[in-house]
Design a protein around this motif. Structure first.
Motif, PDB file in Angstrom:
ATOM      1  N   LEU A   1      33.777  42.354  40.719  1.00 31.97           N
ATOM      2  CA  LEU A   1      34.502  41.413  40.439  1.00 31.97           C
ATOM      3  C   LEU A   1      34.654  40.347  41.486  1.00 31.97           C
ATOM      4  N   GLU A   2      34.740  39.041  41.148  1.00 31.04           N
ATOM      5  CA  GLU A   2      34.741  37.913  42.129  1.00 31.04           C
ATOM      6  C   GLU A   2      35.991  37.119  41.766  1.00 31.04           C
ATOM      7  N   PHE A   3      36.751  37.048  42.931  1.00 34.71           N
ATOM      8  CA  PHE A   3      38.136  36.140  42.869  1.00 34.71           C
ATOM      9  C   PHE A   3      38.396  35.468  44.108  1.00 34.71           C
ATOM     10  N   GLU A   4      39.208  34.375  44.148  1.00 30.53           N
ATOM     11  CA  GLU A   4      39.764  33.729  45.398  1.00 30.53           C
ATOM     12  C   GLU A   4      41.012  34.385  45.849  1.00 30.53           C
ATOM     13  N   CYS A   5      40.992  35.212  47.245  1.00 29.84           N
ATOM     14  CA  CYS A   5      42.269  35.810  47.604  1.00 29.84           C
ATOM     15  C   CYS A   5      43.083  34.440  48.256  1.00 29.84           C
ATOM     16  N   ARG A   6      43.945  34.073  47.368  1.00 29.26           N
ATOM     17  CA  ARG A   6      44.804  33.024  47.833  1.00 29.26           C
ATOM     18  C   ARG A   6      46.072  33.598  48.490  1.00 29.26           C
ATOM     19  N   VAL A   7      46.398  33.209  49.811  1.00 29.60           N
ATOM     20  CA  VAL A   7      47.537  33.765  50.607  1.00 29.60           C
ATOM     21  C   VAL A   7      48.598  32.343  50.608  1.00 29.60           C
ATOM     22  N   LEU A   8      49.642  32.612  50.038  1.00 35.46           N
ATOM     23  CA  LEU A   8      50.909  31.840  49.922  1.00 35.46           C
ATOM     24  C   LEU A   8      51.911  32.170  50.921  1.00 35.46           C
ATOM     25  N   HIS A   9      52.183  31.246  51.812  1.00 40.95           N
ATOM     26  CA  HIS A   9      53.177  31.681  52.975  1.00 40.95           C
ATOM     27  C   HIS A   9      54.715  31.553  52.382  1.00 40.95           C
ATOM     28  N   VAL A  10      55.505  32.369  52.751  1.00 39.97           N
ATOM     29  CA  VAL A  10      56.869  32.183  52.272  1.00 39.97           C
ATOM     30  C   VAL A  10      57.673  31.798  53.637  1.00 39.97           C
ATOM     31  N   PRO A  11      57.922  30.643  53.796  1.00 41.37           N
ATOM     32  CA  PRO A  11      58.400  30.177  55.396  1.00 41.37           C
ATOM     33  C   PRO A  11      59.632  31.124  55.664  1.00 41.37           C
ATOM     34  N   ASP A  12      60.637  30.993  54.827  1.00 39.03           N
ATOM     35  CA  ASP A  12      61.986  31.318  55.199  1.00 39.03           C
ATOM     36  C   ASP A  12      61.968  32.836  55.662  1.00 39.03           C
ATOM     37  N   ALA A  13      60.994  33.647  55.285  1.00 38.46           N
ATOM     38  CA  ALA A  13      61.065  34.909  55.440  1.00 38.46           C
ATOM     39  C   ALA A  13      59.813  35.391  56.423  1.00 38.46           C
ATOM     40  N   ASP A  14      59.092  34.554  56.478  1.00 40.56           N
ATOM     41  CA  ASP A  14      57.741  34.889  57.148  1.00 40.56           C
ATOM     42  C   ASP A  14      56.898  35.875  56.578  1.00 40.56           C
ATOM     43  N   GLN A  15      56.788  35.766  55.309  1.00 37.31           N
ATOM     44  CA  GLN A  15      56.199  36.523  54.425  1.00 37.31           C
ATOM     45  C   GLN A  15      54.897  36.214  53.681  1.00 37.31           C
ATOM     46  N   ARG A  16      53.993  36.722  53.178  1.00 35.38           N
ATOM     47  CA  ARG A  16      52.660  36.199  52.503  1.00 35.38           C
ATOM     48  C   ARG A  16      52.708  36.909  51.081  1.00 35.38           C
ATOM     49  N   LEU A  17      52.780  35.939  50.077  1.00 35.80           N
ATOM     50  CA  LEU A  17      52.329  36.441  48.959  1.00 35.80           C
ATOM     51  C   LEU A  17      50.743  36.143  48.291  1.00 35.80           C
ATOM     52  N   ILE A  18      50.176  37.384  48.240  1.00 35.34           N
ATOM     53  CA  ILE A  18      48.713  37.398  48.111  1.00 35.34           C
ATOM     54  C   ILE A  18      48.295  37.569  46.796  1.00 35.34           C
ATOM     55  N   VAL A  19      47.528  36.639  46.228  1.00 37.31           N
ATOM     56  CA  VAL A  19      47.130  36.133  44.899  1.00 37.31           C
ATOM     57  C   VAL A  19      45.723  36.397  44.620  1.00 37.31           C
ATOM     58  N   TYR A  20      45.242  36.958  43.537  1.00 34.85           N
ATOM     59  CA  TYR A  20      43.955  37.138  43.394  1.00 34.85           C
ATOM     60  C   TYR A  20      43.731  36.232  42.103  1.00 34.85           C
ATOM     61  N   VAL A  21      42.778  35.168  42.418  1.00 34.23           N
ATOM     62  CA  VAL A  21      42.709  34.045  41.492  1.00 34.23           C
ATOM     63  C   VAL A  21      41.314  34.016  40.981  1.00 34.23           C
ATOM     64  N   ALA A  22      41.007  34.281  39.555  1.00 34.78           N
ATOM     65  CA  ALA A  22      39.790  34.434  39.060  1.00 34.78           C
ATOM     66  C   ALA A  22      39.588  32.853  38.589  1.00 34.78           C
ATOM     67  N   ALA A  23      38.107  32.816  38.521  1.00 34.09           N
ATOM     68  CA  ALA A  23      37.826  31.513  37.858  1.00 34.09           C
ATOM     69  C   ALA A  23      37.984  31.237  36.455  1.00 34.09           C
ATOM     70  N   PRO A  24      38.528  30.213  35.954  1.00 34.28           N
ATOM     71  CA  PRO A  24      38.666  30.193  34.529  1.00 34.28           C
ATOM     72  C   PRO A  24      37.449  30.525  33.713  1.00 34.28           C
ATOM     73  N   GLY A  25      37.523  31.316  32.720  1.00 30.89           N
ATOM     74  CA  GLY A  25      36.351  31.563  31.910  1.00 30.89           C
ATOM     75  C   GLY A  25      35.393  32.663  32.812  1.00 30.89           C
ATOM     76  N   SER A  26      35.680  33.083  33.616  1.00 28.29           N
ATOM     77  CA  SER A  26      34.741  34.136  34.321  1.00 28.29           C
ATOM     78  C   SER A  26      35.047  35.519  33.691  1.00 28.29           C
ATOM     79  N   PRO A  27      34.040  36.227  34.331  1.00 33.48           N
ATOM     80  CA  PRO A  27      33.888  37.671  33.753  1.00 33.48           C
ATOM     81  C   PRO A  27      35.451  38.325  34.489  1.00 33.48           C
TER      82      PRO A  27
END
Length: 277
Positions: A237-263
């Motif tokens: 598998l290949e994907f972008e590991c995108r880290v989205l910060h949640v400032p009010d709680a100082d938490q991180r939402l980690i999302v695995y984003v695959a390229a459109p149309g990719s395997p």
């Protein structure tokens, strides 16, 4: 503003605004008789903060002595201030804000709904210490059933032997480096957090790789990286590991984003169909 940095008028206005927004029930007080004005009374705030009514009135009227850090901390507790509000209170009073006691582990309802709505994308939430707090159904294929057991992602990462083949991957090493730099930033923000200090001490003793990265003293919040994962069940598998910060709680939402149309996107879609059936 005074020479000490105290902005009396702004401090007074801020305290009045925070007092009038609170209901007695929110701070454990009875509603009592009908109130002519909204919010708490001045004497109630003074009672909750453990100070004299006269002293609090003088602060709220923009006069009296410079409030001490202890007084400010007591007012922040009494008025149920958020982290941002507490920091603002200290700054308008001419003081440096106190460090936060520790990483927040509270998961808001909004974040839970967001995770559940991401049906085609693996996503999970960690605190500043990288304790796993919550995840959606696709995340279990990558972090296991631990989304309910709350493991720690840093411990998991550096628990692999130094000779593990995954360390040969430059993306894995970069991911580890940025994670340690982000952890060190949290280490500086929460100097009083015992759990964070104990985890760092533990990893320094058991993981030479962690110890080497920690000794470099890099400090930085996580940035997105591309991950290539030879998943034992799903294949490469290949994907972008995108880290989205949640400032009010100082938490991180980690999302695995695959390229459109990719395997990888096709795999995520098949997983979504499997867990929904």
């Amino acid at each position: 503003m005074t020479t000490s940095g105290l902005r009396r008028d702004e401090l007074a206005a801020f305290l009045r605004s925070r007092r009038t927004r609170l209901r007695p029930a929110e701070v454990g007080l009875p509603d009592g008789v009908r109130r002519r004005t909204p919010g708490l009374r001045r004497q109630e705030v003074a009672q909750l903060a453990g100070m004299s009514v006269d002293y609090y009135i003088r602060i709220e009227q923009g006069r009296g002595p410079h409030p001490s850090r202890q007084v400010l901390a007591a007012l922040a507790r009494a008025l149920l201030l958020t982290r941002d509000e507490r920091e603002y209170l200290f700054r308008v009073a001419g003081e440096s804000p106190p460090p936060s006691p520790g990483p927040s582990r509270e998961v808001s309802e909004g974040l839970r709904h967001l995770l559940d709505s991401m049906t085609l994308t693996p996503a999970y939430l960690v605190d500043a210490k990288y304790d796993l707090l919550a995840g959606n159904r696709l995340a279990t294929f990558f972090v296991g059933d631990g989304v309910t057991g709350e493991p720690n992602m840093i411990r998991w990462m550096f628990g692999r032997p130094n000779a593990d083949a995954s360390w040969d991957d430059p993306d894995v090493r970069r991911f580890a480096r940025t994670s340690v730099a982000d952890l060190r930033a949290a280490y500086g923000r929460y100097p009083g957090d015992r759990g964070l200090a104990e985890m760092v001490t533990e990893l320094l003793g058991v993981s030479p790789r962690f110890a080497g990265l920690w000794a470099e003293h890099d400090v930085a919040e996580r940035r997105p990286v591309v991950k290539r994962v030879p998943h034992p069940e799903l294949g490469p598998l290949e994907f972008e590991c995108r880290v989205l910060h949640v400032p009010d709680a100082d938490q991180r939402l980690i999302v695995y984003v695959a390229a459109p149309g990719s395997p990888t996107e096709a795999v995520f879609h098949r997983l979504a169909e499997r867990v929904s059936s």
